[in-house]
Design a protein around this motif. Structure first.
Motif, PDB file in Angstrom:
ATOM      1  N   ARG A   1       3.456  -1.306  -7.524  1.00  0.00           N
ATOM      2  CA  ARG A   1       2.693  -0.228  -6.913  1.00  0.00           C
ATOM      3  C   ARG A   1       3.319   0.137  -5.571  1.00  0.00           C
ATOM      4  O   ARG A   1       4.021  -0.666  -4.955  1.00  0.00           O
TER       5      ARG A   1
ATOM      6  N   LYS B   1      -0.121   9.329   0.822  1.00  0.00           N
ATOM      7  CA  LYS B   1      -1.270   8.489   1.143  1.00  0.00           C
ATOM      8  C   LYS B   1      -2.487   9.315   1.553  1.00  0.00           C
ATOM      9  O   LYS B   1      -2.394  10.152   2.449  1.00  0.00           O
TER      10      LYS B   1
ATOM     11  N   GLN C   1      -5.249  -6.375   4.405  1.00  0.00           N
ATOM     12  CA  GLN C   1      -5.680  -6.780   3.059  1.00  0.00           C
ATOM     13  C   GLN C   1      -4.483  -7.099   2.166  1.00  0.00           C
ATOM     14  O   GLN C   1      -4.654  -7.314   0.966  1.00  0.00           O
TER      15      GLN C   1
ATOM     16  N   CYS D   1       0.861  -1.185   0.000  1.00  0.00           N
ATOM     17  CA  CYS D   1       0.000   0.000   0.000  1.00  0.00           C
ATOM     18  C   CYS D   1       0.896   1.234   0.000  1.00  0.00           C
ATOM     19  O   CYS D   1       0.791   2.085  -0.866  1.00  0.00           O
TER      20      CYS D   1
ATOM     21  N   ASP E   1      -2.896  -0.708   5.558  1.00  0.00           N
ATOM     22  CA  ASP E   1      -3.581  -1.784   4.827  1.00  0.00           C
ATOM     23  C   ASP E   1      -2.955  -3.182   4.941  1.00  0.00           C
ATOM     24  O   ASP E   1      -3.081  -4.001   4.013  1.00  0.00           O
TER      25      ASP E   1
ATOM     26  N   GLU F   1      -2.424  -5.477  -3.335  1.00  0.00           N
ATOM     27  CA  GLU F   1      -1.439  -5.102  -2.319  1.00  0.00           C
ATOM     28  C   GLU F   1      -0.713  -6.349  -1.802  1.00  0.00           C
ATOM     29  O   GLU F   1      -1.335  -7.334  -1.428  1.00  0.00           O
TER      30      GLU F   1
HETATM   31 MN    MN Z   1      -3.987   0.748   0.338  1.00  0.00          MN
END
Ligand code: MN
Ligand code: PEP
Length: 343
Positions: free
Chosen positions: A128, A133, A314, A104, A311, A300
């Motif tokens: 990524r 953020k 996830q 993330c 994050d 992610e």
């Molecule tokens: Mn994220």
């Protein structure tokens, strides 16, 4: 309005029509077809009736209105799917399946380099990582800023993976452009129109995420801002919307994939990480996304999800990411798509 030229019309006739359109204060967008050319007239809707007079120009077959509010993103002017090139050998759209993976947030040199090596080893084709953020709480980790962008560049130098990173504000454009191969517009910024207008002027692809409460049509109208500004490389992203359901962070709206495909030629990718918020659901929803026709996924992955600054819940770990890649390849294969890994 669109001006449809006759099949046998000449280049000179086309140019005269373009001048006519421009004299009336509109921008002419020429779409060259195998049989005939079509010209889109872009500009103020209010005076568009005057464009009907172009029917008297030589070589013109008909002039008709484009009723959709997303004229360039829609299929009336372009039926063929757009393939967006992200880097040498990395494309999205058509038969290519794009897999963007990484944490993330960029957190440290070690974290992003380890993640990048794993992403590459697993055969994904873009990295990524957010340096800026958009956090719901001002007290949460806000990203490393330009330092994070520098670390992404380091990861690119080592692995060759193109970089997908978020731009939150048009004032950051020059800085982010220096480091990014794809500029990500986050869900919360989908209707940040000054940012979208600024991105219309750049010559790098934009990954436009659907807003938390935005409709498919609103997503397409946001894409239109970028296209109308002159940047044709827009990748749409379904990342889940807010519903009454609380079992997942968001509700990944896979309906949106065929709904978008029916309306636009732009590539569509799916983000099952933000779409579910639950690591166990990321792999099944990635499979589903490809089966439903997505052109790629953005997921992610963190070398140590439990230590992630954002994050983690996830984020797949490297072993989980390998499983995801293997499963996605099977579905991609069944759908006639291939993941072109970076060499
Ligand atoms: Mn994220
Ligand atoms: C992200 O990609 O980390 C992110 C913040 O996504 P979204 O804008 O979809 O919430």
């Amino acid at each position: 309005m669109i001006v449809v030229m006759n099949a046998g019309s000449t280049e000179e006739q086309l140019n005269k029509v373009i001048s006519g359109i421009e004299e009336m204060g509109y921008k002419a967008h020429v779409m060259r077809g195998v049989e005939r050319n079509v010209i889109g007239c872009l500009g103020d809707e209010r005076g568009k009736a005057a464009l009907k007079s172009l029917e008297t120009f030589e070589g013109v077959e008909t002039v008709m209105p484009i009723l959709s509010p997303y004229k360039l993103a829609g299929k009336q002017l372009q039926a063929k799917s757009t393939v967006v090139k992200i880097a040498e050998g990395v494309e999205v759209g058509g038969d290519n399946l794009l897999v963007i993976a990484g944490p993330c947030s960029v957190e440290s040199e070690e974290q992003i380099l380890t993640a990048a090596r794993m992403v590459k080893a697993a055969g994904a084709n873009a990295l990524r990582g957010g340096a800026f953020k958009p956090r719901s709480s001002t007290y949460s980790f806000q990203g490393m800023g330009e330092e994070g962008l520098k670390l992404l560049r380091l990861a690119k130098q080592e692995t060759g993976l193109p970089i997908v990173t978020e731009i939150m504000d048009y004032q950051m454009l020059d800085m982010v452009l220096e480091y990014a191969d794809v500029l990500q517009v986050g869900a919360r910024n989908m209707q940040n129109f000054s940012l979208l207008k600024a991105l219309g002027e750049v010559r790098k692809p934009v990954l436009l995420k659907r807003g938390l409460m935005a409709t498919v049509e609103e997503l397409l109208m946001s894409a239109e801002y970028i296209l109308a500004g002159g940047n044709p490389d827009v990748i749409l992203c379904e990342r889940g919307i807010r519903t009454f359901e609380t079992a997942t962070r968001n509700t990944l709206d896979l309906n949106a994939v065929p709904a978008l495909k029916a309306r636009t030629h732009l590539p569509v990718v799916v983000d099952p990480s933000h779409g579910t918020g639950v690591v166990q659901y990321v792999t099944p929803l990635s499979r589903a996304a490809i089966a439903v026709g997505a052109d790629g996924v953005i997921v992610e992955m963190h070398p140590k999800p439990k230590e992630a600054l954002s994050d983690g819940a996830q984020s797949l770990d490297p072993a989980g990411f390998d499983v995801l890649m293997a499963e996605m390849r099977k579905i991609a294969n069944a759908m006639g798509k291939t993941v072109a890994a970076m060499q």
